[in-house]
Design an enzyme around this catalytic site. Structure first.
Site, short mmCIF file in Angstrom:
data_model
loop_
_atom_site.label_atom_id
_atom_site.label_comp_id
_atom_site.label_asym_id
_atom_site.label_seq_id
_atom_site.Cartn_x
_atom_site.Cartn_y
_atom_site.Cartn_z
N SER A 138 0.84 -1.19 0.00
CA SER A 138 0.00 0.00 0.00
C SER A 138 0.87 1.24 0.00
O SER A 138 2.00 1.21 0.50
CB SER A 138 -0.89 0.02 1.24
OG SER A 138 -1.51 1.28 1.38
N TYR A 151 -1.07 -0.15 10.28
CA TYR A 151 -1.28 -0.81 8.99
C TYR A 151 -0.12 -0.48 8.05
O TYR A 151 0.45 -1.37 7.40
CB TYR A 151 -2.61 -0.33 8.42
CG TYR A 151 -2.90 -0.74 6.99
CD1 TYR A 151 -3.25 -2.05 6.68
CD2 TYR A 151 -2.84 0.19 5.95
CE1 TYR A 151 -3.54 -2.42 5.37
CE2 TYR A 151 -3.12 -0.17 4.64
CZ TYR A 151 -3.46 -1.48 4.36
OH TYR A 151 -3.74 -1.83 3.07
#
Lengths: 245, 445
Positions: A138, A151
């Site tokens: 990501s 995350y």
């Protein structure tokens, strides 16, 4: 030659879109995840769209006992073994701040589980001297931000792992593509405020397929995220630490 | 469940709604969500008006539930999730010799929407409606899951063409029809006027037949256009999937009267006087506008409305009057379609009836609403009806009595959804589930 693709986290909309594109090319698909009913539905769908075969298999990033049966199944197929990893979890940062025990699950789902799986798979790619690993990380992994740094850090760890795996597999004839999506219109982002330049899962899948065909190393999808993240990475820390982006 | 606060519109973009929308990606999530929050569902929003909108309420976006769930290669029965676009289904199965028996004018219509509006296609006169080829539907009615078939009685007829009022359509089984390949042979013929058009429909024995009408033509040329007859033929579509998109809203003058007249003249002359025969992929013939994504932006940000009616065959005079009104209005767009319909229909509220159906797009400009309203009254006077999948303009009083089986539908819908939880903007606007319709029906009115 027919290719075998292991899709980890195959219930996600990005994975579904990629599986459909692979099905159209006549691939053999191993759709892996936790919701077996949903995976079975996707398997039938992929068969209808042209997959040579499609099978639902159980994969749980936190249950490493589920890994070997998938790898054994793939190893039993002739030809090229490939793997695309779409797993990860992103609880609200505020929830993690209130309950640090949640950190463990995020790192299991986004890093330890997939990295362990790929480490088990790597020898098979090496012995066949071909095969591609697609790891979806990501843009959140490019820099720790107040909104999702747990995350982000797990994805950063996975991205670094993929970089090393690429180093290893390249010399054996394999390849690793690191995919860094920006905002994608998935169940994970549905209803979250402040989304912009949102890409469809199919647009991301199309970018991934092209990156695999062209043996790209690291892609941002859609492409302009490369430049957005270039800027964000170059903001001096003494300024960045006061920003909330 | 995750809700998104959205403003969303019908295809014509003249009607929009705001409210909470959930977009489940799995059947388990859909059934769990509908059990706690029963609300209407929409697909890819190809209905023009507000039939699938729920302003101020909640709704389900079904577009991520678009998979094939089972397929029997012996019988050609396929089960799909309701968000499956009909065109995608055709593309997946035509190469294996199977095709949805009925397909509407856009391949982006979903199976759920095609059932809820009991859509028809260019082969209505031979194959009937979409709903007539459905063999099973999984309905979610709050926390009840109902699996219904044509043998289920009133609930079946209330669901086919039932505008989603009997529950959320989660999955459906369709009987596909055998097809020789992925191609169609298309014969295009110039038609001089309305009388010639009606005769062309009568004389044609093609399985697929539709007419494009130059709605700007008047006088001797009233009702002129191009007659398109086609049939399925063997062969593969060798071309790649290609599409273009309209990137921005077009300016208001893009579809002004002089431009539309010029376009229509050119479009009419495109076909030589002796006619033209070609072989094309099925989707290019049946879904000609799908190659241009977001073509609704051509109408600018105010959007447009489509008027579609069906008029019984003995009232062709009214069809002529309507075309005269439309021609004189200078409001018509290039998109106008005429088709002869058979009597086949799948449910109480299905649109088709024997006669002629006329569909015309009107940019959302001054005078267009009044014109559509007049056309609606003319339809009513002629004993015809308007198509709810297209409507965004009519008032409740104008549609009263258009659907003779409405009373049966109201009863079945009330039984399936006693709390009126699946009502949409159109259903409320036209008071379709109003008990008054039932009373009227029972007194034999």
């Amino acid at each position: 030659m027919t290719q075998t693709w292991i899709i980890l986290g195959a219930t996600s909309s990005m994975a579904r879109a990629m599986a459909r594109r692979l099905a159209k090319d006549g691939a053999r698909l191993l759709l892996c995840g936790r919701d077996m009913d949903d995976l079975a539905a996707s398997a039938v769908d992929c068969l209808a769209r042209g997959a040579a075969s499609a099978e639902a298999l159980r994969f749980d990033a936190r249950d490493h006992a589920t890994f070997a049966p998938i790898i054994d199944k793939a190893a039993s197929e002739e030809g090229e073994i490939n793997c695309a990893v779409f797993v990860g979890s992103m609880p609200d940062q505020a929830e993690i701040d209130a309950d640090p025990a949640l950190l463990d699950g995020v790192v299991q789902d986004s890093y330890i589980g997939p990295a362990t799986f790929l480490t088990l798979l790597a020898p098979h790619i090496e012995s066949r001297a071909r095969g591609t690993v697609v790891g979806v990380t990501s843009v959140a992994g490019d820099r720790g931000r107040i909104g999702n740094y747990v995350y982000g850090s797990a994805k950063a760890g996975f991205a670094t792992y993929l970089s090393g795996l690429r180093n290893r597999l390249t010399r054996a004839g394999g390849h690793v593509v690191t995919v860094k999506p920006g905002f994608v219109d998935t169940a994970m982002t549905w209803g979250i405020e402040g989304m912009f330049l949102v890409a469809t899962p199919d647009a991301v899948a199309k970018d991934i397929m092209r990156a695999v065909a062209k043996k790209r190393n690291v892609i941002y999808t859609p492409f302009f995220w490369r430049y957005i993240m270039l800027i964000i990475r170059h903001i001096p820390e003494f300024i960045f630490k006061k920003m909330s982006i | 469940m995750a809700w998104n606060n959205l403003t969303y519109a019908g295809w014509g973009r003249a009607r929009s709604a705001s409210g909470k929308v959930a977009r489940p990606e799995r059947q388990s999530a859909l059934s769990r969500d509908v059990a706690t929050t029963p609300a209407p569902a929409f697909g890819l929003r190809r209905s023009y008006g507000d039939v699938a909108l729920n302003d101020g309420g909640t709704a389900y976006d079904m577009s991520r539930l678009d998979r094939v769930l089972s397929f029997d290669a012996e019988t050609g029965v396929v089960e799909v999730e309701a968000g499956m676009p009909v065109g995608a289904l055709a593309r997946s199965f035509a190469k294996h010799g199977w095709l949805p028996a009925v397909m509407p004018g856009t391949g982006f219509a979903t199976v759920g929407g095609s059932i809820a509006n009991d859509v028809h296609g260019k082969n209505h006169h031979t194959e009937g409606t979409f709903g007539q080829h459905v063999t099973e539907i999984t309905l979610l009615q709050g926390n009840r899951v109902e699996i219904i078939t044509p043998e289920s009685g009133t609930i079946w007829q209330a669901t086919i063409g039932g505008l989603g009022q009997t529950g959320v359509i989660a999955k459906a089984k369709l009987q596909l029809m055998p097809c020789p390949g992925e191609l169609m042979k298309l014969r295009e013929t110039r038609i001089a006027n309305l009388d010639a058009f009606l005769k062309a429909f009568d004389d044609s024995d093609a399985p697929y037949a539709v007419g494009w009408i130059d709605a700007t033509a008047t006088g001797d040329r009233l009702g002129r256009g191009i007659f398109e007859e086609s049939e399925l033929v063997a062969g593969r579509d060798a071309g790649k999937e290609h599409s273009r998109a309209v990137p921005l809203n077009a300016p208001g003058w893009a579809l002004s009267a002089p431009i539309v007249r010029l376009f229509n003249e050119a479009y009419y002359r495109r076909i030589p006087a002796r006619g033209k025969t070609s072989v094309k992929p099925i989707w290019d013939v049946l879904f000609p506008l799908d190659a241009i994504h977001d073509w609704n932006r051509l109408y600018g940000k105010r959007g447009f409305n489509q008027f579609q009616c069906v008029i019984p065959p003995e009232r062709v005079d009214m069809l002529r009057t309507m075309l005269e009104r439309i021609g004189a209005s200078h409001l018509a767009s290039p998109l106008a379609v005429l088709k002869k319909m058979g009597a086949a229909r799948g449910g109480y509220m299905s649109f088709p009836m024997a006669g002629y159906t006329l569909a015309v797009d009107f940019p959302n400009r001054d005078g267009a609403t009044e014109l559509i309203s007049d056309l609606t009254d003319m339809t009513h006077d002629a004993g015809g009806r308007i198509y709810f999948a297209k409507d965004g303009v009519a008032e409740a009083a104008q549609v009263k009595g258009m659907y003779p089986e409405q009373g049966d539908w109201v009863k079945a819908a009330a039984k399936a959804d006693p709390g009126n939880l699946f009502e949409t903007d159109l259903v409320r606007r036209l008071e379709l589930r109003d008990i008054a319709h039932m009373a009227q029906d029972e007194t034999g009115a």
